[in-house]
Design a protein around this motif. Structure first.
Motif, PDB file in Angstrom:
ATOM      1  N   ASN A   8       1.039  -1.133  -0.122  1.00  0.00           N
ATOM      2  CA  ASN A   8       0.195   0.122  -0.096  1.00  0.00           C
ATOM      3  C   ASN A   8       0.957   1.271  -0.022  1.00  0.00           C
ATOM      4  OD1 ASN A   8      -2.023  -2.068   0.440  1.00  0.00           O
ATOM      5  ND2 ASN A   8      -2.027  -1.686   2.528  1.00  0.00           N
ATOM      6  N   GLU A  45       1.300   3.136  -2.237  1.00  0.00           N
ATOM      7  CA  GLU A  45       0.717   4.486  -3.084  1.00  0.00           C
ATOM      8  C   GLU A  45       0.225   5.395  -2.179  1.00  0.00           C
ATOM      9  OE1 GLU A  45      -1.930   0.844  -3.067  1.00  0.00           O
ATOM     10  OE2 GLU A  45       0.137   1.460  -3.305  1.00  0.00           O
ATOM     11  N   LYS A  60       4.045   2.924  -5.663  1.00  0.00           N
ATOM     12  CA  LYS A  60       3.452   1.677  -6.206  1.00  0.00           C
ATOM     13  C   LYS A  60       4.209   1.008  -7.184  1.00  0.00           C
ATOM     14  CE  LYS A  60       0.347   3.522  -9.760  1.00  0.00           C
ATOM     15  NZ  LYS A  60      -0.916   3.823 -10.394  1.00  0.00           N
TER      16      LYS A  60
END
Length: 227
Positions: A152, A154, A161
Motif C-alpha cells: 500500500n 501508493e 506503487k
C-alpha cells in the motif's frame, strides 16, 4: 514522538543498476552511485493545523558518479525527501498499525533473542504496511528488524506503487538510556519508479540525536509516569 522532537543526521548511499534480464541474473551496468547527508529537524513553530512540520536540509551530496558537489542546494530533492517511506522501514509496528498485522513466533539464529514474524492481515488495504521478522531482547528491547515486503505504498506517494520488490535489515541502538532508535539499515530492491528505475542497493545511517522541542514527561522521567 521522541525522534520527531530531535535534530538528527541521516546519511544515505545508493547504488543503482540496470535491471537483471531474468530473475537470478546479475544486475546490468551501474547507473548511479550517490551519497547524501541531511539534517532532520522539527520546525520551532507549528503550522496552521497546530502540528510541528519536520524539515529536511541537505548538508552534503554527490553527483550520480559519486563525485562530491561543490555547491549543494539545502532544499534540493533527494531520495531522503521521502521520509514517509523510510519511516515505514524503520517503524512498521507503530501503535496505530499493530492492529493491521498478524504475528507468529519464530526462531532467532542468535541465543537470548525473541523473534516474531509479522505480515499484514488480508483485509488491510488502506494503511502502508510491511512484512518481515522482528528480533527482541529477552527484556523486549528492539534489536534488529528485517523487511521482506512493503504494501500500500501508493498511500504515501502514488509513484511508490511502482517499487516491485524491496528487502532491508535495520539495526537499533540505545538513545538517552531508554529508547531504541534506528541507526543502520541495508537493503536492496527493484523499482519501476521513473526517477529511481532499476535494481538498487542502499546503506543508511542515522544518529546524533539532540532534543530541540520539549519532551513529554514520560520521555525524561527515569520512573514510570502515572496517569
Amino acid at each position: 514522538m521522541v525522534r520527531d522532537r530531535c535534530t538528527y543526521r541521516q546519511r544515505l548511499a545508493v547504488e543503482r543498476y540496470d535491471k537483471p534480464r531474468r530473475p537470478g541474473d546479475a544486475p546490468g551496468r551501474q547507473r548511479q552511485n550517490r551519497e547524501t547527508e541531511v539534517i532532520i529537524e522539527p520546525s520551532t513553530r507549528p503550522d496552521e493545523t497546530g502540528q510541528y512540520p519536520v524539515l529536511t536540509r541537505i548538508v552534503s551530496d554527490t553527483d550520480d558518479n559519486g563525485r562530491p558537489k561543490s555547491r549543494v542546494d539545502p532544499k534540493g530533492l533527494t531520495i531522503l525527501s521521502a521520509q514517509g517511506f523510510f519511516d515505514l522501514i524503520f517503524f512498521p509496528l507503530t501503535p496505530e498499525r499493530v492492529a493491521y498485522y498478524e504475528f507468529e513466533p519464530t526462531t532467532s539464529p542468535r541465543d537470548g533473542e525473541l523473534a516474531f514474524r509479522f505480515r499484514p492481515r488480508t483485509r488491510s488495504r488502506t494503511v502502508p504496511l510491511a512484512s518481515g521478522v522482528i528480533y527482541l531482547s529477552e527484556q523486549g528491547e528492539m534489536l534488529t528488524l528485517t523487511i521482506d515486503g512493503m504494501y500500500n505504498l501508493e498511500i504515501l506517494d502514488k509513484n511508490l506503487k511502482n517499487i516491485r520488490s524491496i528487502s532491508a535489515t535495520v539495526d537499533y541502538s540505545q538513545f538517552n538510556d531508554r529508547f531504541r532508535m534506528p541507526t543502520l539499515a541495508r537493503g536492496e530492491g527493484i523499482s519501476d519508479v521513473s526517477r529511481f528505475d532499476g535494481y538498487f542497493k542502499f546503506s543508511f545511517e542515522e544518529g546524533n540525536y539532540r532534543p530541540v522541542l520539549k519532551m513529554p514527561a514520560w520521555a525524561t522521567s527515569r520512573r514510570p509516569v502515572r496517569d
